[in-house]
Motif scaffolding. Structure first.
Motif, mmCIF file in Angstrom:
data_model
loop_
_atom_site.group_PDB
_atom_site.id
_atom_site.type_symbol
_atom_site.label_atom_id
_atom_site.label_comp_id
_atom_site.label_asym_id
_atom_site.label_seq_id
_atom_site.Cartn_x
_atom_site.Cartn_y
_atom_site.Cartn_z
ATOM 1 N N SER A 69 46.456 40.600 50.094
ATOM 2 C CA SER A 69 47.191 39.686 49.229
ATOM 3 C C SER A 69 48.409 39.175 49.995
ATOM 4 O O SER A 69 49.214 39.966 50.483
ATOM 5 N N ASN A 72 52.089 37.243 47.209
ATOM 6 C CA ASN A 72 51.771 37.250 45.786
ATOM 7 C C ASN A 72 52.518 38.382 45.094
ATOM 8 O O ASN A 72 52.865 39.379 45.730
ATOM 9 N N ARG A 92 38.906 45.328 43.999
ATOM 10 C CA ARG A 92 38.425 45.209 42.626
ATOM 11 C C ARG A 92 37.543 43.975 42.553
ATOM 12 O O ARG A 92 37.865 42.947 43.145
ATOM 13 N N SER A 93 36.464 44.063 41.837
ATOM 14 C CA SER A 93 35.513 42.952 41.770
ATOM 15 C C SER A 93 36.113 41.698 41.140
ATOM 16 O O SER A 93 35.716 40.590 41.462
ATOM 17 N N ASP A 94 37.105 41.868 40.256
ATOM 18 C CA ASP A 94 37.732 40.701 39.616
ATOM 19 C C ASP A 94 38.933 40.169 40.387
ATOM 20 O O ASP A 94 39.552 39.195 39.968
ATOM 21 N N PHE A 95 39.261 40.789 41.516
ATOM 22 C CA PHE A 95 40.390 40.380 42.355
ATOM 23 C C PHE A 95 41.692 40.273 41.548
ATOM 24 O O PHE A 95 42.500 39.394 41.781
ATOM 25 N N TYR A 96 41.851 41.155 40.563
ATOM 26 C CA TYR A 96 43.049 41.234 39.742
ATOM 27 C C TYR A 96 43.257 39.972 38.901
ATOM 28 O O TYR A 96 44.378 39.515 38.702
ATOM 29 N N ALA A 97 42.165 39.431 38.380
ATOM 30 C CA ALA A 97 42.229 38.202 37.582
ATOM 31 C C ALA A 97 42.944 38.407 36.249
ATOM 32 O O ALA A 97 43.601 37.494 35.752
ATOM 33 N N ASP A 98 42.820 39.586 35.650
ATOM 34 C CA ASP A 98 43.377 39.813 34.318
ATOM 35 C C ASP A 98 44.815 40.303 34.316
ATOM 36 O O ASP A 98 45.493 40.217 33.301
ATOM 37 N N GLN A 99 45.275 40.840 35.421
ATOM 38 C CA GLN A 99 46.658 41.310 35.511
ATOM 39 C C GLN A 99 47.052 41.455 36.968
ATOM 40 O O GLN A 99 46.203 41.671 37.826
ATOM 41 N N PHE A 100 48.351 41.311 37.216
ATOM 42 C CA PHE A 100 48.835 41.507 38.573
ATOM 43 C C PHE A 100 48.633 42.965 38.972
ATOM 44 O O PHE A 100 48.685 43.860 38.132
#
Length: 185
Positions: A69, A72, A92-100
């Motif tokens: 990162s 960021n 993480r598979s979501d690349f921290y999309a839902d939270q920092f």
């Protein structure tokens, strides 16, 4: 009768509200440290180059074992959301999309320092150590060395060392040594 003057610190939600209503403008180079808004130093050519070099190298050698990162936010707690130059995060598979990402997600934080050197050593290191960030590196552009801090305890790193370009450094989260020359300009 004398009254005591109190400092009013802000939290992360208030920080984002300031951006939402336009007090903080898009493109403002600021970060929240210990409830205070700090203006970040302008990025000079050496700083820019160093961030690019180390991030490209780490992406190449670590492949998909971490998320690299670059500049960021990482949400330490309600009063701290710094934007380190580079943060190696647990994948993480979501690349921290839902939270920092938070302190438990950070494997290594790297700051590139020239004019911000004292701030990175004296303020950010305490913030990262208090959060339990296991490893913190400062690419010291003034002295052309890598400062390594590890083993956080009670707001300070118990172990520190300085490496020059001819040295190698180990990554604590993976069995790998890297030449310091690969991450220094």
């Amino acid at each position: 009768m004398a009254t005591e003057v109190m400092k009013r610190l802000i939290n992360v939600d208030e920080y984002y509200k300031m951006a939402e209503v336009g007090i903080l403008k898009p493109g403002d180079r600021v970060e929240l440290i210990n409830g205070e808004i700090y203006e970040m130093s302008p990025i000079g050519n050496k700083h820019y180059s160093a961030v690019n070099k180390v991030s490209n190298f780490l992406k190449e050698v670590l492949l998909k074992s971490v998320i690299v990162s670059v500049q960021n936010p990482i949400r330490i707690n309600e009063g701290n959301e710094p934007e380190p130059d580079i943060c190696l995060l647990k994948p993480r598979s979501d690349f921290y999309a839902d939270q920092f990402p938070g302190p438990n997600d950070a494997l290594l934080i790297i700051e590139v320092a020239d004019s911000s050197l004292q701030f990175d050593r004296d303020v950010k290191s305490v913030t990262y150590a208090l959060a339990g960030i296991p490893d913190y590196w400062v690419i010291n552009l003034k002295e052309n060395v890598l400062e390594i801090y590890s083993d956080p305890e009670k707001g300070r790193y118990r172990t520190s060392s300085v490496k020059n370009k001819d040295s190698k450094v180990s990554l604590s989260f993976i069995d790998m040594e890297i030449p310091v020359s690969e991450i220094m300009i």
